[in-house]
Design a protein around this motif. Structure first.
Motif, PDB file in Angstrom:
ATOM      1  N   LYS A  42       0.805  -1.044   0.106  1.00 37.08           N
ATOM      2  CA  LYS A  42      -0.010  -0.094   0.072  1.00 37.08           C
ATOM      3  C   LYS A  42       0.870   1.324  -0.028  1.00 37.08           C
ATOM      4  O   LYS A  42       1.750   1.381   0.838  1.00 37.08           O
ATOM      5  N   ARG A  43       0.448   2.200  -1.068  1.00 33.09           N
ATOM      6  CA  ARG A  43       1.409   3.312  -0.745  1.00 33.09           C
ATOM      7  C   ARG A  43       0.056   4.567  -0.970  1.00 33.09           C
ATOM      8  O   ARG A  43      -0.412   4.627  -2.224  1.00 33.09           O
ATOM      9  N   GLU A  66       5.176  -4.152 -12.999  1.00 32.26           N
ATOM     10  CA  GLU A  66       4.571  -3.245 -11.948  1.00 32.26           C
ATOM     11  C   GLU A  66       3.746  -2.393 -12.415  1.00 32.26           C
ATOM     12  O   GLU A  66       3.806  -1.961 -13.424  1.00 32.26           O
ATOM     13  N   THR A  67       2.850  -2.266 -11.582  1.00 35.30           N
ATOM     14  CA  THR A  67       1.720  -1.379 -11.564  1.00 35.30           C
ATOM     15  C   THR A  67       1.292  -0.662 -10.472  1.00 35.30           C
ATOM     16  O   THR A  67       1.430  -1.307  -9.326  1.00 35.30           O
ATOM     17  N   LEU A  68       0.652   0.353 -10.652  1.00 33.64           N
ATOM     18  CA  LEU A  68      -0.050   1.132  -9.268  1.00 33.64           C
ATOM     19  C   LEU A  68      -1.520   1.347  -9.492  1.00 33.64           C
ATOM     20  O   LEU A  68      -1.838   1.864 -10.241  1.00 33.64           O
ATOM     21  N   VAL A  69      -2.230   0.551  -8.638  1.00 39.14           N
ATOM     22  CA  VAL A  69      -3.835   0.500  -8.630  1.00 39.14           C
ATOM     23  C   VAL A  69      -4.393   0.777  -7.481  1.00 39.14           C
ATOM     24  O   VAL A  69      -3.804   0.974  -6.417  1.00 39.14           O
ATOM     25  N   PRO A  70      -5.859   1.472  -7.738  1.00 41.95           N
ATOM     26  CA  PRO A  70      -6.683   1.443  -6.525  1.00 41.95           C
ATOM     27  C   PRO A  70      -6.942   0.164  -5.874  1.00 41.95           C
ATOM     28  O   PRO A  70      -6.717  -0.985  -6.826  1.00 41.95           O
ATOM     29  N   GLU A  71      -7.519   0.103  -4.719  1.00 42.91           N
ATOM     30  CA  GLU A  71      -7.639  -1.229  -4.257  1.00 42.91           C
ATOM     31  C   GLU A  71      -8.713  -2.241  -5.053  1.00 42.91           C
ATOM     32  O   GLU A  71      -8.612  -3.380  -5.197  1.00 42.91           O
TER      33      GLU A  71
END
Length: 200
Positions: free
Chosen positions: A117-118, A134-139
């Protein structure tokens, strides 16, 4: 004749496809089902590798062994580690229970999935088959992102001969000659013509 028709109908009824339903509410189930299948699909080819980009995802760009993909407002960064593939390096990973999700993947190919979590987003680091996404996603998008990553990583196939060639010392060496189209091809000693006219 009736026996042949009956035999054909029985064969048709008894043979068929097996459909495996993926429970997308469980990250463990997604990984277990997708990575256990021998996926041979591909629709993206690079130098020394190929893989399948799932429906709904778009390939954007490549830089060397790094590919950038996009789906539903989320960017996916794929890194293909051809050196580790060539030398068959093992993954050194220890599960961390303090993370949102952390799991080592064993099998024919080792790997791991770690979700951290970031702020309000979740960083997904998925390593498998000598590649990393790598990816950055909402929950709410975590399971869908894990599914996309699983499909991509499980379908990567490397071309051993091309990778061997690209890792050799002579791969980027070539013979170059400097050629200037604007320079004169005449030698500096072209004053012989003037001397000849003077003698007449």
């Amino acid at each position: 004749m009736k026996k042949i028709i009956l035999l054909c109908l029985m064969t048709l009824l008894l043979t068929g496809c097996t459909i495996v339903r993926i429970d997308t509410t469980s990250i463990d189930n997604i990984i277990n089902v997708v990575l256990s299948k021998d996926n041979t699909l591909y629709n993206r080819v690079g130098i020394g590798y190929k893989y399948y980009v799932p429906r709904g995802m778009t390939y954007i760009d490549s830089t060397g062994s790094n590919d950038k993909l996009y789906s539903g407002g989320v960017y996916y960064y794929l890194y293909l580690d051809e050196v580790s593939y060539y030398y068959k390096k093992t993954v050194n990973f220890k599960e961390d229970n303090s993370k949102y999700y952390s799991r080592k993947i064993d099998g024919d190919t080792e790997g791991y999935l770690e979700i951290t979590k970031r702020d309000n987003l979740y960083l997904i680091e998925f390593v498998y088959n000598y590649a990393k996404i790598e990816t950055l996603v909402p929950e709410e998008d975590i399971n869908n992102a894990v599914l996309n990553c699983s499909y991509i990583l499980s379908t990567i196939k490397y071309n051993h001969n091309i990778i061997k060639l690209s890792l050799s010392e002579n791969f980027l060496q070539n013979k170059e000659e400097t050629y200037d189209v604007f320079s004169s091809k005449k030698e500096d000693n072209d004053d012989n013509f003037l001397k000849y006219e003077d003698q007449e």
